[in-house]
Motif scaffolding. Structure first.
Motif, mmCIF file in Angstrom:
data_model
loop_
_atom_site.group_PDB
_atom_site.id
_atom_site.type_symbol
_atom_site.label_atom_id
_atom_site.label_comp_id
_atom_site.label_asym_id
_atom_site.label_seq_id
_atom_site.Cartn_x
_atom_site.Cartn_y
_atom_site.Cartn_z
ATOM 1 N N LEU A 1 7.861 6.022 9.833
ATOM 2 C CA LEU A 1 6.914 5.536 10.829
ATOM 3 C C LEU A 1 7.597 4.851 12.006
ATOM 4 N N LYS A 2 8.548 3.942 11.700
ATOM 5 C CA LYS A 2 9.159 3.166 12.776
ATOM 6 C C LYS A 2 10.564 2.742 12.406
ATOM 7 N N VAL A 3 11.405 2.685 13.418
ATOM 8 C CA VAL A 3 12.747 2.135 13.316
ATOM 9 C C VAL A 3 12.854 1.028 14.360
ATOM 10 N N VAL A 4 13.357 -0.112 13.931
ATOM 11 C CA VAL A 4 13.642 -1.205 14.855
ATOM 12 C C VAL A 4 15.146 -1.433 14.813
ATOM 13 N N GLU B 1 21.820 -4.085 13.670
ATOM 14 C CA GLU B 1 20.962 -4.313 12.500
ATOM 15 C C GLU B 1 19.771 -3.385 12.643
ATOM 16 N N ILE B 2 19.374 -2.764 11.541
ATOM 17 C CA ILE B 2 18.309 -1.759 11.566
ATOM 18 C C ILE B 2 17.242 -2.094 10.532
ATOM 19 N N GLU B 3 15.976 -1.964 10.926
ATOM 20 C CA GLU B 3 14.838 -2.029 10.023
ATOM 21 C C GLU B 3 14.137 -0.674 10.044
ATOM 22 N N VAL B 4 13.585 -0.258 8.898
ATOM 23 C CA VAL B 4 12.882 1.025 8.799
ATOM 24 C C VAL B 4 11.557 0.804 8.085
ATOM 25 N N ILE B 5 10.518 1.438 8.595
ATOM 26 C CA ILE B 5 9.209 1.438 7.941
ATOM 27 C C ILE B 5 8.855 2.882 7.648
ATOM 28 N N VAL B 6 8.508 3.163 6.381
ATOM 29 C CA VAL B 6 8.148 4.516 5.983
ATOM 30 C C VAL B 6 6.787 4.523 5.319
ATOM 31 N N GLU B 7 6.157 5.697 5.354
ATOM 32 C CA GLU B 7 4.940 5.959 4.604
ATOM 33 C C GLU B 7 5.351 6.708 3.354
ATOM 34 N N VAL B 8 4.739 6.358 2.215
ATOM 35 C CA VAL B 8 5.078 7.024 0.966
ATOM 36 C C VAL B 8 3.845 7.713 0.392
ATOM 37 N N GLY C 1 0.838 -1.197 0.000
ATOM 38 C CA GLY C 1 0.000 0.000 0.000
ATOM 39 C C GLY C 1 0.870 1.243 0.000
ATOM 40 N N ASN C 2 0.689 2.091 1.020
ATOM 41 C CA ASN C 2 1.467 3.327 1.092
ATOM 42 C C ASN C 2 2.614 3.236 2.096
ATOM 43 N N GLN C 3 3.086 2.014 2.353
ATOM 44 C CA GLN C 3 4.216 1.821 3.251
ATOM 45 C C GLN C 3 5.314 1.012 2.564
ATOM 46 N N VAL C 4 6.554 1.274 2.972
ATOM 47 C CA VAL C 4 7.690 0.451 2.563
ATOM 48 C C VAL C 4 8.347 -0.055 3.839
ATOM 49 N N TRP C 5 8.562 -1.368 3.881
ATOM 50 C CA TRP C 5 9.211 -2.036 5.005
ATOM 51 C C TRP C 5 10.562 -2.548 4.511
ATOM 52 N N THR C 6 11.623 -2.198 5.208
ATOM 53 C CA THR C 6 12.922 -2.736 4.810
ATOM 54 C C THR C 6 13.217 -4.004 5.597
ATOM 55 N N ASN D 1 9.927 10.214 -2.412
ATOM 56 C CA ASN D 1 8.500 9.896 -2.307
ATOM 57 C C ASN D 1 8.090 9.516 -0.888
ATOM 58 N N VAL D 2 9.020 9.537 0.042
ATOM 59 C CA VAL D 2 8.706 9.253 1.444
ATOM 60 C C VAL D 2 7.966 10.456 2.025
ATOM 61 N N SER D 3 6.828 10.199 2.664
ATOM 62 C CA SER D 3 6.113 11.288 3.324
ATOM 63 C C SER D 3 6.455 11.367 4.812
ATOM 64 N N ARG D 4 6.779 10.213 5.423
ATOM 65 C CA ARG D 4 7.247 10.230 6.808
ATOM 66 C C ARG D 4 7.824 8.881 7.189
#
Length: 152
Positions: free
Chosen positions: A90-93, A143-150, A31-36, A85-88
């Motif tokens: 959302l989360k960093v793990v 190790e880092i994971e990032v979730i963004v809204e696009v 959808g409007n999110q990208v999960w790394t 295209n990232v709007s914000r």
């Protein structure tokens, strides 16, 4: 100013997307999110350091490695949708390979969070987890994971 221009102003360029170490992809759009996927502090194909934070690796060095791992996550996001295209965020793990008595995981992951704030400004304010673990892939300290809204 675009996020890519902001990175350049900060003295960084996006690296190539790190090759997966197993059966996964670097990022997925839903959808409007990208999960790394989890990103390690890899520079030019080489892990920047190995070992446990609080033993072989200092907390200050590990915070810098968290910054490098975030840069790799941003490269994966850029390849998936374009960083601008990232709007914000959302989360960093953040995962920290920790010596048994090390308890400063949040300070280590601040290296990632602070860098995101430098790049994204208010759009970089995010939820976060900082988790201590016994070991990470390739004996990486972080190790880092990032979730963004696009943007739609």
């Amino acid at each position: 100013m675009s996020y890519l221009a902001k990175l350049e102003q900060l003295g960084y360029g996006l690296p190539g997307v790190a090759k997966p170490l197993a059966s996964y992809v670097p990022a997925v759009r839903v959808g409007n999110q990208v999960w790394t996927s989890g990103q390690l502090p890899i520079v030019e194909g080489q892990l920047k350091a190995t070992g446990k934070v609080g033993a072989e690796v200092s907390a200050a060095d590990a915070a810098e490695y968290a910054r490098i791992a975030v840069l790799n996550a941003l490269a994966a996001i850029d390849a998936e949708v374009g960083l601008d295209n990232v709007s914000r965020v959302l989360k960093v793990v953040g995962f920290v390979a920790s010596a048994p008595d090390f308890v400063e995981q949040p300070a280590v992951i601040n290296g990632a969070s602070d860098f995101i704030g430098e790049v994204f400004g208010d759009a970089g304010i995010h939820a976060r987890s900082a988790v201590g673990v016994a070991v990470l892939p390739k004996d990486s300290p972080v190790e880092i994971e990032v979730i963004v809204e696009v943007k739609e």
